[in-house]
Design a protein around this motif. Structure first.
Motif, PDB file in Angstrom:
ATOM      1  N   ALA A   1       0.814  -1.204   0.081  1.00  0.00           N
ATOM      2  CA  ALA A   1      -0.296   0.218   0.200  1.00  0.00           C
ATOM      3  C   ALA A   1       0.683   1.124   0.166  1.00  0.00           C
ATOM      4  CB  ALA A   1      -0.577  -0.640   1.098  1.00  0.00           C
ATOM      5  N   LEU A   2       2.024   1.080   0.631  1.00  0.00           N
ATOM      6  CA  LEU A   2       2.804   2.561   0.758  1.00  0.00           C
ATOM      7  C   LEU A   2       3.316   2.473  -0.415  1.00  0.00           C
ATOM      8  CD1 LEU A   2       4.655   4.858   2.488  1.00  0.00           C
ATOM      9  CD2 LEU A   2       6.327   2.941   2.266  1.00  0.00           C
ATOM     10  N   TYR A   3       4.335   1.333  -1.150  1.00  0.00           N
ATOM     11  CA  TYR A   3       4.913   1.421  -2.618  1.00  0.00           C
ATOM     12  C   TYR A   3       3.921   2.013  -3.155  1.00  0.00           C
ATOM     13  CZ  TYR A   3       7.612   1.435  -6.739  1.00  0.00           C
ATOM     14  OH  TYR A   3       7.904   1.514  -7.957  1.00  0.00           O
TER      15      TYR A   3
ATOM     16  N   VAL B   1       3.622   5.870  -2.517  1.00  0.00           N
ATOM     17  CA  VAL B   1       4.230   6.431  -3.173  1.00  0.00           C
ATOM     18  C   VAL B   1       5.220   6.818  -4.194  1.00  0.00           C
ATOM     19  CG1 VAL B   1       7.164   6.292  -3.105  1.00  0.00           C
ATOM     20  CG2 VAL B   1       5.869   6.045  -0.405  1.00  0.00           C
ATOM     21  N   ARG B   2       4.375   5.474  -5.735  1.00  0.00           N
ATOM     22  CA  ARG B   2       4.689   5.161  -6.743  1.00  0.00           C
ATOM     23  C   ARG B   2       4.150   6.758  -7.483  1.00  0.00           C
ATOM     24  NH1 ARG B   2       1.746   1.990 -10.982  1.00  0.00           N
ATOM     25  NH2 ARG B   2       3.781   1.584 -11.976  1.00  0.00           N
ATOM     26  N   GLY B   3       2.855   6.845  -7.351  1.00  0.00           N
ATOM     27  CA  GLY B   3       2.375   7.958  -7.513  1.00  0.00           C
ATOM     28  C   GLY B   3       2.937   9.209  -7.306  1.00  0.00           C
TER      29      GLY B   3
ATOM     30  N   GLY C   1       5.871  10.934  -7.751  1.00  0.00           N
ATOM     31  CA  GLY C   1       7.502  11.707  -7.847  1.00  0.00           C
ATOM     32  C   GLY C   1       8.302  12.171  -7.253  1.00  0.00           C
ATOM     33  N   GLU C   2       7.777  13.250  -6.502  1.00  0.00           N
ATOM     34  CA  GLU C   2       8.630  13.941  -5.311  1.00  0.00           C
ATOM     35  C   GLU C   2       8.914  12.832  -4.244  1.00  0.00           C
ATOM     36  OE1 GLU C   2       8.130  17.062  -1.562  1.00  0.00           O
ATOM     37  OE2 GLU C   2       8.092  17.890  -4.011  1.00  0.00           O
ATOM     38  N   LEU C   3       8.130  12.197  -3.500  1.00  0.00           N
ATOM     39  CA  LEU C   3       9.031  10.919  -2.566  1.00  0.00           C
ATOM     40  C   LEU C   3       9.500   9.394  -3.282  1.00  0.00           C
ATOM     41  CD1 LEU C   3       5.475  10.680  -0.961  1.00  0.00           C
ATOM     42  CD2 LEU C   3       7.214  11.849  -0.356  1.00  0.00           C
ATOM     43  N   MET C   4       9.364   9.648  -5.195  1.00  0.00           N
ATOM     44  CA  MET C   4      10.085   8.295  -5.734  1.00  0.00           C
ATOM     45  C   MET C   4      11.452   9.376  -5.993  1.00  0.00           C
ATOM     46  SD  MET C   4       8.925   5.720  -6.263  1.00  0.00           S
ATOM     47  CE  MET C   4       9.930   5.142  -7.821  1.00  0.00           C
ATOM     48  N   ASP C   5      11.680  10.367  -6.042  1.00  0.00           N
ATOM     49  CA  ASP C   5      13.389  11.139  -5.805  1.00  0.00           C
ATOM     50  C   ASP C   5      13.779  10.555  -4.541  1.00  0.00           C
ATOM     51  OD1 ASP C   5      12.539  11.512  -8.853  1.00  0.00           O
ATOM     52  OD2 ASP C   5      11.890  13.244  -8.999  1.00  0.00           O
ATOM     53  N   GLU C   6      13.137  10.944  -3.874  1.00  0.00           N
ATOM     54  CA  GLU C   6      13.939  10.907  -2.059  1.00  0.00           C
ATOM     55  C   GLU C   6      13.990   9.644  -2.266  1.00  0.00           C
ATOM     56  OE1 GLU C   6      12.639  11.185   1.982  1.00  0.00           O
ATOM     57  OE2 GLU C   6      11.329  12.731   0.803  1.00  0.00           O
ATOM     58  N   LEU C   7      13.327   8.870  -2.341  1.00  0.00           N
ATOM     59  CA  LEU C   7      13.860   7.499  -2.068  1.00  0.00           C
ATOM     60  C   LEU C   7      15.461   6.832  -3.168  1.00  0.00           C
ATOM     61  CD1 LEU C   7      10.414   5.637  -1.061  1.00  0.00           C
ATOM     62  CD2 LEU C   7      12.533   6.589  -0.221  1.00  0.00           C
TER      63      LEU C   7
ATOM     64  N   THR D   1      -0.247  -3.769 -10.498  1.00  0.00           N
ATOM     65  CA  THR D   1      -2.408  -3.549 -10.795  1.00  0.00           C
ATOM     66  C   THR D   1      -2.258  -3.689 -12.026  1.00  0.00           C
ATOM     67  OG1 THR D   1      -3.132  -1.366  -9.531  1.00  0.00           O
ATOM     68  CG2 THR D   1      -2.567  -4.091  -8.785  1.00  0.00           C
ATOM     69  N   GLY D   2      -1.229  -3.706 -13.166  1.00  0.00           N
ATOM     70  CA  GLY D   2      -1.825  -3.244 -14.512  1.00  0.00           C
ATOM     71  C   GLY D   2      -1.295  -2.271 -14.359  1.00  0.00           C
ATOM     72  N   ASP D   3      -0.562  -0.964 -14.517  1.00  0.00           N
ATOM     73  CA  ASP D   3       0.151  -0.094 -14.795  1.00  0.00           C
ATOM     74  C   ASP D   3       1.391  -0.003 -15.689  1.00  0.00           C
ATOM     75  OD1 ASP D   3      -2.431   1.342 -13.405  1.00  0.00           O
ATOM     76  OD2 ASP D   3      -1.085   2.365 -12.033  1.00  0.00           O
TER      77      ASP D   3
END
Length: 91
Positions: free
Chosen positions: A7-9, A12-14, A16-22, A67-69
């Protein structure tokens, strides 16, 4: 697998700022600690153990979270590698 990791992922995957941080973190321990804290900040309960499990089984939870994306380039790279355990803990 902890459903909160997925659920967190998914959340986060939606973002961009959080994905960039990680994606900028290059140390496995630092990444797992940040994931736990980020989870708390966003209302998800994730233990350090769950975060570390996620790093070694990233292909499994990415596939469940997507899930399909379409996978992003980063996700394709992570899934093909099979884990995030290639971090150098002594940079």
């Amino acid at each position: 697998m902890n459903d909160n990791v997925v659920a967190l992922y998914s959340h986060v995957r939606g973002n961009g700022e959080l994905m960039d941080e990680l994606s900028q973190i290059t140390n496995e321990q630092e990444l797992s600690t940040r994931v736990v804290l980020m989870g708390k900040e966003l209302g998800f309960t994730i233990s350090e153990e769950d975060a570390l499990w996620g790093l070694t089984h990233i292909d499994e939870f990415i596939q469940e979270a997507v899930t399909g994306d379409e996978l992003s380039d980063l996700e394709l790279e992570l899934v093909s590698a099979g884990s995030c355990t290639g971090y150098n803990d002594n940079p």
